[in-house]
Design a protein around this motif. Sequence first.
Motif, short mmCIF file in Angstrom:
data_model
loop_
_atom_site.label_atom_id
_atom_site.label_comp_id
_atom_site.label_asym_id
_atom_site.label_seq_id
_atom_site.Cartn_x
_atom_site.Cartn_y
_atom_site.Cartn_z
N SER A 66 0.83 -1.21 0.00
CA SER A 66 0.00 0.00 0.00
C SER A 66 0.87 1.26 0.00
N HIS A 67 0.74 2.09 -1.05
CA HIS A 67 1.45 3.38 -1.16
C HIS A 67 2.96 3.20 -1.02
N VAL A 68 3.49 2.08 -1.47
CA VAL A 68 4.89 1.76 -1.24
C VAL A 68 5.83 2.75 -1.92
N PHE A 69 5.57 3.07 -3.20
CA PHE A 69 6.48 3.95 -3.93
C PHE A 69 6.57 5.33 -3.28
N TRP A 70 5.42 5.95 -3.01
CA TRP A 70 5.43 7.31 -2.46
C TRP A 70 5.99 7.35 -1.05
N LEU A 71 5.73 6.31 -0.28
CA LEU A 71 6.27 6.25 1.07
C LEU A 71 7.79 6.12 1.03
N CYS A 72 8.30 5.23 0.20
CA CYS A 72 9.75 5.05 0.10
C CYS A 72 10.42 6.31 -0.43
N LEU A 73 9.79 6.95 -1.42
CA LEU A 73 10.34 8.19 -1.98
C LEU A 73 10.39 9.28 -0.92
N PHE A 74 9.33 9.40 -0.13
CA PHE A 74 9.29 10.42 0.92
C PHE A 74 10.41 10.20 1.94
N CYS A 75 10.56 8.96 2.42
CA CYS A 75 11.56 8.67 3.43
C CYS A 75 12.98 8.88 2.89
N ALA A 76 13.23 8.40 1.67
CA ALA A 76 14.56 8.54 1.08
C ALA A 76 14.88 10.01 0.79
N ALA A 77 13.90 10.76 0.27
CA ALA A 77 14.13 12.18 -0.03
C ALA A 77 14.37 12.97 1.25
N SER A 78 13.66 12.63 2.32
CA SER A 78 13.87 13.30 3.60
C SER A 78 15.29 13.05 4.09
N ASP A 79 15.73 11.81 3.99
CA ASP A 79 17.11 11.49 4.38
C ASP A 79 18.11 12.25 3.52
N ALA A 80 17.84 12.31 2.21
CA ALA A 80 18.76 13.01 1.30
C ALA A 80 18.90 14.47 1.69
N LEU A 81 17.79 15.10 2.04
CA LEU A 81 17.82 16.51 2.44
C LEU A 81 18.64 16.70 3.70
N LEU A 82 18.44 15.83 4.68
CA LEU A 82 19.16 15.94 5.95
C LEU A 82 20.65 15.61 5.78
N ILE A 83 20.95 14.62 4.96
CA ILE A 83 22.35 14.26 4.72
C ILE A 83 23.08 15.40 4.02
N THR A 84 22.43 16.00 3.02
CA THR A 84 23.03 17.13 2.30
C THR A 84 23.30 18.29 3.26
N ALA A 85 22.33 18.56 4.14
CA ALA A 85 22.52 19.63 5.12
C ALA A 85 23.66 19.31 6.07
N GLY A 86 23.78 18.05 6.45
CA GLY A 86 24.85 17.65 7.35
C GLY A 86 26.21 17.79 6.71
N VAL A 87 26.36 17.32 5.49
CA VAL A 87 27.65 17.37 4.79
C VAL A 87 28.02 18.82 4.45
N ALA A 88 27.06 19.60 3.98
CA ALA A 88 27.33 20.98 3.57
C ALA A 88 27.46 21.91 4.77
N GLY A 89 26.50 21.82 5.67
CA GLY A 89 26.48 22.72 6.82
C GLY A 89 27.58 22.47 7.81
N PHE A 90 27.98 21.22 7.94
CA PHE A 90 29.02 20.90 8.90
C PHE A 90 30.34 21.55 8.52
N GLY A 91 30.60 21.62 7.23
CA GLY A 91 31.83 22.27 6.77
C GLY A 91 31.86 23.74 7.14
N ALA A 92 30.71 24.42 7.03
CA ALA A 92 30.63 25.83 7.38
C ALA A 92 30.85 26.03 8.88
N MET A 93 30.30 25.12 9.67
CA MET A 93 30.48 25.23 11.12
C MET A 93 31.93 24.99 11.51
N VAL A 94 32.60 24.08 10.80
CA VAL A 94 34.00 23.79 11.09
C VAL A 94 34.87 25.01 10.81
N ALA A 95 34.55 25.76 9.76
CA ALA A 95 35.31 26.96 9.44
C ALA A 95 35.23 27.97 10.57
#
Length: 202
Positions: A33-62
Amino acid sequence: MTAALTGFATGFSLILAIGAQNAFVLRQGLLRSHVFWLCLFCAASDALLITAGVAGFGAMVAAAPWLPLVMSLGGAAFLIVYGLTRLIAAWRGGDAMEIGGADHSLWKTLAIAAAFTWANPHVYLDTLGLIGAVSTQYPDWPTRITFGAGAVIASFVFFFGLGYGARFLAPIMRSARAWQVLDLVIGLTMLAIAAKLIAGVL
C-alpha cells in the motif's frame, strides 16, 4: 570511489536498525500500500538531511575548528553505546516483529511517515551530526560530495529495498533468530564506524 563506498556503508548502517519509521515502511510493504510514495518520501527526507549535514558541517568547522574533534568523539561514544545495545539484543534474542493493523490513505500514510522522520531526534544526530562528522575526514569538497552521494544512495536503496522486498522478508522478520543476526551485524558495524572516527582524530 572509496569515499562513495564509505558514505554508502555509513548511511546504510545508520538506517539499518528497525525503528518506528522502518517498521512502518516494512508494514506498508507487506500490505503493498502506497509503497512507492512512502519510500520516496523517506529517502528524499534522508537526502535533504544528509546534504545539510555534509554541507552545513563544513561551514560550522570553518567557524569552530575544534568542532570535528568534539563531534567525532561524541559520535563515536554514541555509536559504541548503540552498537553494544544491539550486541546485547543479539545475545538476548526474542525481538521478532509482529505486523498488522488497518491500512491508511496516501496522505495519512505520508503524515505518519513525516512524524516518524522529522519528529525523531535520532535522525538529526545520525544525518546532521554523525554523517556530517564523518564527512570531515574528506577535506576537499569533491570527495566530500562523493561521500554524501554514497550516503544518499544508501537511503534510496534501503527504503525501496525494504518497501518492495517486504513481501519476501515477512516470514524471516517474524523469526527471533533473524533479528539476532541483524542486531549482531548492526552492532559490529557501529563499533567499526566508531573505531574509524576515533582513529581519524587521534
